[in-house]
Design a protein around this motif. Structure first.
Motif, short mmCIF file in Angstrom:
data_model
loop_
_atom_site.label_atom_id
_atom_site.label_comp_id
_atom_site.label_asym_id
_atom_site.label_seq_id
_atom_site.Cartn_x
_atom_site.Cartn_y
_atom_site.Cartn_z
N ALA A 30 0.66 -0.91 -0.26
CA ALA A 30 -0.08 0.15 -0.14
C ALA A 30 0.64 1.37 -0.17
O ALA A 30 0.03 1.92 -0.50
CB ALA A 30 -0.69 -0.02 0.92
N ALA A 31 1.99 1.58 0.36
CA ALA A 31 2.62 2.45 0.70
C ALA A 31 3.51 2.40 -0.45
O ALA A 31 3.43 4.05 -1.23
CB ALA A 31 4.14 1.83 1.79
N ALA A 113 -2.95 -7.58 -10.95
CA ALA A 113 -1.73 -7.60 -11.04
C ALA A 113 -0.24 -6.85 -11.01
O ALA A 113 -0.63 -5.81 -10.67
CB ALA A 113 -1.40 -7.34 -13.06
N VAL A 114 0.20 -7.61 -10.71
CA VAL A 114 1.12 -6.59 -9.40
C VAL A 114 2.41 -7.09 -10.36
O VAL A 114 3.15 -8.02 -11.10
CB VAL A 114 1.78 -7.80 -8.43
N MET A 115 4.00 -5.92 -10.63
CA MET A 115 5.14 -5.90 -10.75
C MET A 115 5.99 -4.82 -9.81
O MET A 115 5.58 -3.94 -9.51
CB MET A 115 5.69 -4.84 -11.98
N GLY A 116 6.37 -6.21 -8.86
CA GLY A 116 7.84 -6.20 -7.67
C GLY A 116 6.18 -5.60 -6.58
O GLY A 116 5.70 -6.91 -6.08
N THR A 117 5.96 -4.87 -6.08
CA THR A 117 5.41 -3.95 -5.21
C THR A 117 4.24 -3.10 -5.09
O THR A 117 3.19 -2.68 -4.69
CB THR A 117 6.32 -3.78 -4.33
N ALA A 243 12.39 4.68 -8.31
CA ALA A 243 13.01 3.33 -8.19
C ALA A 243 11.79 2.43 -7.80
O ALA A 243 12.15 1.36 -7.10
CB ALA A 243 13.68 4.06 -6.55
N ALA A 244 10.73 2.94 -8.25
CA ALA A 244 9.75 2.36 -7.64
C ALA A 244 9.01 1.33 -6.91
O ALA A 244 8.31 0.68 -6.43
CB ALA A 244 9.34 1.17 -8.99
N SER A 245 9.79 2.19 -5.61
CA SER A 245 9.08 1.64 -4.39
C SER A 245 9.73 3.07 -3.23
O SER A 245 11.04 3.55 -3.71
CB SER A 245 10.16 0.43 -4.23
#
Length: 429
Positions: A30-31, A113-117, A243-245
């Protein structure tokens, strides 16, 4: 305990499932999803209104609405093309240059569908914002004399055959990614790519009527400053979001963006002060953009000291790009797309190969890679981008010229594109 171990061994021997050895399913954070949605909105904000205001203030008042219209409508065009086939061609499985068509119109992408987190739909939106701003950057080099219909034809062709494949090559396990090229947030994919497209367009279009004989000054510096401020804030979504996160690399990219930009503002301001005798707001704004461009490919790979040096060098390189290099090339680039985005993008891309070294405070190279090899890879990635984008841009502009005509008449140009192309005036006459 021995009985448990024996039972697990028996399960493996018989091919029975064992929860102890099952691969964990990817789960969304969620973050991270919230962070990436904010970053996406920031990058979209960079294009409309950021680029539109920045470029609009740099040109003459009689053409400001035409440029804003070009930025706005190409933004919409790229958004549509992105979901129809652009995302699939960029990020789905394919060859060294293009992805496939399995995600055309985003088919096959499930709601969860998820890519990474992060959810893949957020990845689609975030990467769409990069494609949109890249095309918007190109139009600044074409300002004040290009047909609106020609801009749309060029944008469709160029984004398809230049942006999508280069993004695939760098960010989706294509040719340059396999070679080990480092481009954290778009030095090659966005800035060099757009700058070469703009340079070729300015050359094919030719100079504006009266260029070199009349004064061509920015008509609204407060508008330039407003656009610069929007771009600066939005750029944190550009760099940290890559950074995608919401992790330590995003934090590194965030602080590097602050430091490098500050260094470039100072180096451009003091450099201009030494050359011209006076510091200017336009110079400071240009320093903002130069530093942001230079640190873009490096922000997640280099340490803070390296970021500062990249920013300072980027600012000085940008001054040279919009003065000495521009005179040498003899090309009329009204918004200095190549002088800033091209020159500073190349500087940042090459210096990424230097300051990514762990001995210089960076995150380090891949196993077995030396600084010399990484710098060579960075140079190759720049060269591939320059050649690929240049060829595609030339062909795209020629097709636009053959179909609708590339440039307005001299009479219409002198009267202004706002009233002639769009039937509007930005200011009361």
């Amino acid at each position: 305990m021995k009985k448990i171990v024996s039972l697990l061994s028996l399960c493996l021997a018989l091919g029975l499932p064992s929860l102890a050895f099952a691969a964990p399913e990817p789960t969304a954070s969620a973050a991270d999803n919230g962070f990436m949605m904010i970053c996406t909105a920031l990058v979209l904000f960079m294009t409309v209104p950021g680029v539109a205001l920045f470029y609009g203030g740099l040109i003459r008042g009689k053409n400001v609405l035409s440029l804003m219209t070009q930025v706005s409508v190409t933004f919409a065009l790229v958004c549509v093309v992105w979901v129809v086939y652009g995302y699939s061609l960029t990020f789905s499985d394919g060859n060294n240059f293009f992805g496939g068509f399995q995600w055309t119109l985003l088919k096959g992408i499930g709601l969860k569908a998820v890519m990474g987190t992060i959810y893949q739909y957020i990845h689609v939106a975030y990467q769409a914002s990069f494609a949109c701003i890249t095309v918007a950057l190109v139009v600044g080099a074409l300002a004040e004399r290009v047909r609106f219909s020609a801009v749309l034809i060029f944008s469709l062709l160029w984004v398809t055959f230049s942006y999508f494949p280069i993004a695939h090559m760098v960010w989706a396990n294509g040719l340059l990614a396999k070679d080990g090229a480092l481009d954290f947030a778009g030095g090659t994919v966005v800035h060099i790519n757009a700058a070469i497209g703009g340079l070729v367009g300015a050359w094919v279009l030719g100079k504006r009527s009266g260029f070199g004989k009349e004064a061509f000054k920015p008509h609204n510096l407060p508008m330039v400053f407003t656009g610069t401020a929007i771009l600066y804030v939005g750029w944190f979504g550009f760099n940290a979001g890559s950074a995608a996160s919401a992790n330590e690399i995003a934090a590194l990219a965030f602080v590097n963006t602050i430091v490098a930009t500050a260094g470039a503002i100072l180096s451009w301001t003091f450099g201009e002060w030494a050359i011209r005798g006076k510091p200017s707001l336009l110079g400071a704004c240009s320093g903002f953009i130069a530093g942001l461009v230079a640190i873009t490919p490096a922000c997640g790979y280099v340490g803070v000291g390296g970021a500062l040096i990249i920013g300072v060098v980027g600012g000085l390189a940008g001054i040279w790009g919009v003065t000495g290099l521009k005179r040498f090339l003899r090309v009329d680039d009204p918004c200095d797309v190549f002088g800033v985005h091209g020159v500073c993008g190349i500087v940042g891309c090459v210096l990424t190969g230097v300051f990514a070294s762990s001995s210089l405070g960076g995150v380090g190279y891949a196993e077995g890679v030396t600084m010399g090899h990484q710098v060579w890879v960075q140079l190759v990635s720049c060269a591939v981008t320059i050649v690929w984008s240049g060829v595609v841009a030339f062909i795209s502009f020629k097709i636009a010229d053959m179909t609708v005509g590339l440039r307005v008449s001299e009479d219409l140009e002198r009267e202004g594109l706002d009233v002639n192309s769009h039937g509007e005036n930005a200011y009361n006459q």
